[in-house]
Design an enzyme around this catalytic site. Structure first.
Site, PDB file in Angstrom:
ATOM      1  N   VAL A   9     -36.641   4.924  61.614  1.00 25.36           N
ATOM      2  CA  VAL A   9     -36.069   4.605  60.182  1.00 25.36           C
ATOM      3  C   VAL A   9     -36.149   3.104  59.998  1.00 25.36           C
ATOM      4  O   VAL A   9     -35.648   2.556  60.860  1.00 25.36           O
ATOM      5  CB  VAL A   9     -34.673   5.203  60.339  1.00 25.36           C
ATOM      6  N   TYR A 185     -37.749   3.086  52.072  1.00 25.61           N
ATOM      7  CA  TYR A 185     -39.054   3.598  51.802  1.00 25.61           C
ATOM      8  C   TYR A 185     -39.216   4.850  52.557  1.00 25.61           C
ATOM      9  O   TYR A 185     -38.721   5.230  53.537  1.00 25.61           O
ATOM     10  CB  TYR A 185     -40.211   2.509  52.137  1.00 25.61           C
ATOM     11  N   ASN A 469     -33.824  -3.434  56.426  1.00 22.72           N
ATOM     12  CA  ASN A 469     -33.441  -2.221  57.195  1.00 22.72           C
ATOM     13  C   ASN A 469     -33.746  -1.941  58.578  1.00 22.72           C
ATOM     14  O   ASN A 469     -33.408  -0.907  59.093  1.00 22.72           O
ATOM     15  CB  ASN A 469     -33.903  -0.976  56.091  1.00 22.72           C
ATOM     16  N   TYR A 470     -34.618  -2.844  59.163  1.00 26.30           N
ATOM     17  CA  TYR A 470     -34.818  -2.816  60.600  1.00 26.30           C
ATOM     18  C   TYR A 470     -34.262  -4.050  60.863  1.00 26.30           C
ATOM     19  O   TYR A 470     -34.689  -5.065  61.672  1.00 26.30           O
ATOM     20  CB  TYR A 470     -36.367  -3.050  60.809  1.00 26.30           C
ATOM     21  N   ARG A 471     -32.844  -4.218  61.076  1.00 20.55           N
ATOM     22  CA  ARG A 471     -31.764  -5.065  61.199  1.00 20.55           C
ATOM     23  C   ARG A 471     -32.187  -5.920  62.530  1.00 20.55           C
ATOM     24  O   ARG A 471     -32.527  -5.099  63.691  1.00 20.55           O
ATOM     25  CB  ARG A 471     -30.371  -4.715  61.226  1.00 20.55           C
TER      26      ARG A 471
END
Length: 538
Positions: A9, A185, A469-471
């Site tokens: 994710v 996305y 969102n890929y912290r």
């Protein structure tokens, strides 16, 4: 490589001081404030305001922890969990947390890779939005609550229409609030762009506890929460989205090759085809070290969704991408909702009921670390060979290449806070492990950092761009002290590029005292030094 949600994710690795232990006074003061704000009797809030002594506290906290690194006895815990079930609960949570001068963390689905939405080294309360599950589909639009999962979104759309879908992530347990506000996305990105490109309205609770829609919040704040992350500006209640058309038949396929099967040639050619081919075709590359016949190698997998029939994609790729070697037996024709199931690891998607998308898989987590990069120029065969050999050396590392091009690249980079639209493709670094304990964690985190350094020559520079969102807390954290703006600029430029400046201006306007803050939130503008006193006239 399985399409595990944690892997593809949508959490702080350093030692954190445990938050100040709550006492009865903190709880009573908060409950009194909450009761006053909501006008609800205290005995009706037993499932809403949960102190650490409540039986429901631990399940409420653990249910949406999606990374086991932050689900240990040593992990900092909130003094109170607020399981909001109405807009009034959210308003009261904001007002009362401010009054008691605690930090407020807001969580929808819990897929923040660094646990930023539910961990803090300061005394904090956790606002859990998982009960905001309402979805209203009307025609070609839908209102979705911040606590809705993507799987629920897809299912409820499918219930109403078999000719529409929504361009968002492939992991069904990801919460819509964080996914969309962070610039989410999915596998229709090349056909339709980002999720935020289809948001037409939103509702948010601001720092003063007001519920605002798009008209009430204004275009600047609306712009900011559509890709700039909602948690810096308020609490997202929901989004209004526009659905997109999907064909009656779509095609999925998976092709795998190891190093001795010309995997390097295939991946090299992929870079020239995947971002430029038919926008209805999304081809993701997965790279993973494996052992075959006692020999270590790298397996390259191409997973794809084509918005059309198999004959069309076969004709297209046999001409433009012969290195893939796609055959009819690799292809499966499905409905769009069945393709959602296939991407969620249900290989026999025609035999699986779509209701499985409603499962939230509570209190399930594995250990993991994620990092990300963006590629602007195709990596040479020599470079790919080098990276694959380094993958074997590091072990357990996985890479995911997601192609851009098509619709996502046609939108201006300043239209939303997401600045990466013109890139060739995005890379996700994925490290998973099962061993508990600090020693294992330290080892795997170091391996992730090592491979990140090996990747540096092949990706963007100055800044090295990263996907929100890929912290990834390795790229910088904010102590929110006197140097808060400069600290925020370090990671902010990597996440948002030139859009960082506008985000800071919005933040400084709507939350000037920086109440909504976390380890990587948008900072406010630095305070201007006061003018020195003028010298007395002589």
């Amino acid at each position: 490589m399985k399409l595990l949600c944690l892997t593809f994710v949508f959490l702080v690795s350093t030692t954190l001081a445990t938050a100040t232990p709550p006492d009865a006074t903190i709880y009573q003061n908060f409950l009194q404030c909450f009761t006053t704000q909501t006008r609800a009797p205290p005995n009706t809030l037993s499932d809403v305001v949960l102190p650490q002594t409540a039986a429901a506290f631990t399940p409420a906290l653990r249910n949406y922890i999606r990374n086991a690194r932050f689900n240990t006895t040593a992990s900092p815990k909130p003094a109170i969990v607020i399981v909001a079930r109405s807009e009034a609960h959210v308003q009261a949570a904001v007002v009362c947390t401010k009054t008691l001068k605690f930090q407020l963390k807001t969580r929808s689905g819990g897929h923040d890779y660094e646990g930023v939405s539910y961990v803090s080294n300061l005394p904090f309360f956790l606002l859990d939005m998982s009960s905001f599950r309402e979805i209203t589909v009307q025609g070609e639009t839908a209102w979705i609550g911040a606590g809705v999962t993507l799987g629920e979104v897809y299912y409820r759309i499918w219930e109403k229409t078999k000719t529409h879908g929504f361009p968002a992530g492939v992991c069904p347990t990801v919460g819509a609030g964080g996914h969309i506000s962070g610039g989410g996305y999915g596998n229709m990105i090349r056909k339709y762009g980002l999720s935020v490109d289809y948001v037409t309205d939103a509702k948010i609770v601001d720092v003063n506890g007001r519920v605002l829609d798009r008209k009430g919040m204004g275009e600047d704040l609306f712009w900011a929460i559509n890709g700039g992350g909602g948690a810096s500006f308020g609490v997202i209640l929901g989004f209004k989205i526009t659905l997109v058309p999907v064909p009656e038949t779509v095609t999925v396929f998976r092709v795998q090759k190891n190093l001795d099967e010309n995997a390097v040639d295939m991946v090299h050619k992929w870079q020239f085809v995947a971002p430029k081919t038919d926008p209805g075709l999304f081809m993701r590359v997965l790279l993973q070290p494996v052992t075959r016949n006692k020999i270590q190698t790298v397996r390259a997998s191409v997973l794809a969704l084509f918005l059309g029939k198999s004959s069309e994609v076969l004709s297209l790729l046999n001409k433009d991408f012969p290195e893939l070697g796609l055959k009819q037996e690799n292809c499966t024709e499905l409905t769009w909702i069945q393709s959602v199931l296939w991407w969620d690891n249900h290989e026999n998607a025609t035999l699986v009921k779509p209701e499985v998308l409603l499962e939230r898989n509570l209190d399930t987590a594995s250990y993991g670390k994620r990092k990300s990069d963006f590629v602007e120029k195709e990596i040479t065969k020599e470079g790919l060979d080098y990276l694959m050999k380094k993958m074997i050396e590091v072990g357990k590392i996985g890479l995911v290449f997601n192609p851009y091009g098509g619709k996502v690249s046609e939108v201006a980079t300043t239209k939303t806070p997401f600045p990466h639209r013109k890139k060739l493709y995005k890379v996700q670094h994925s490290m998973n492990w099962k061993d508990p304990g600090k020693e294992a964690e330290t080892s795997f985190l170091e391996k992730a950092k090592s491979f990140y350094s090996y990747m540096a020559p092949f990706v963007t520079k100055n800044p090295r761009h990263t996907y929100l969102n890929y912290r990834d807390l390795d790229i910088g954290v904010n102590s929110h002290g006197p140097n808060g703006y400069r600290e925020g600029e370090v990671y902010g430029r990597k996440y948002f590029g030139e859009n960082f400046d506008r985000l800071v201006k919005v933040k400084s306007t709507v939350d000037p005292e920086n109440f909504f803050r976390d380890e990587q939130s948008i900072p406010t503008l630095p305070s201007k030094p006061s003018n020195p006193p003028s010298k007395p006239a002589l």
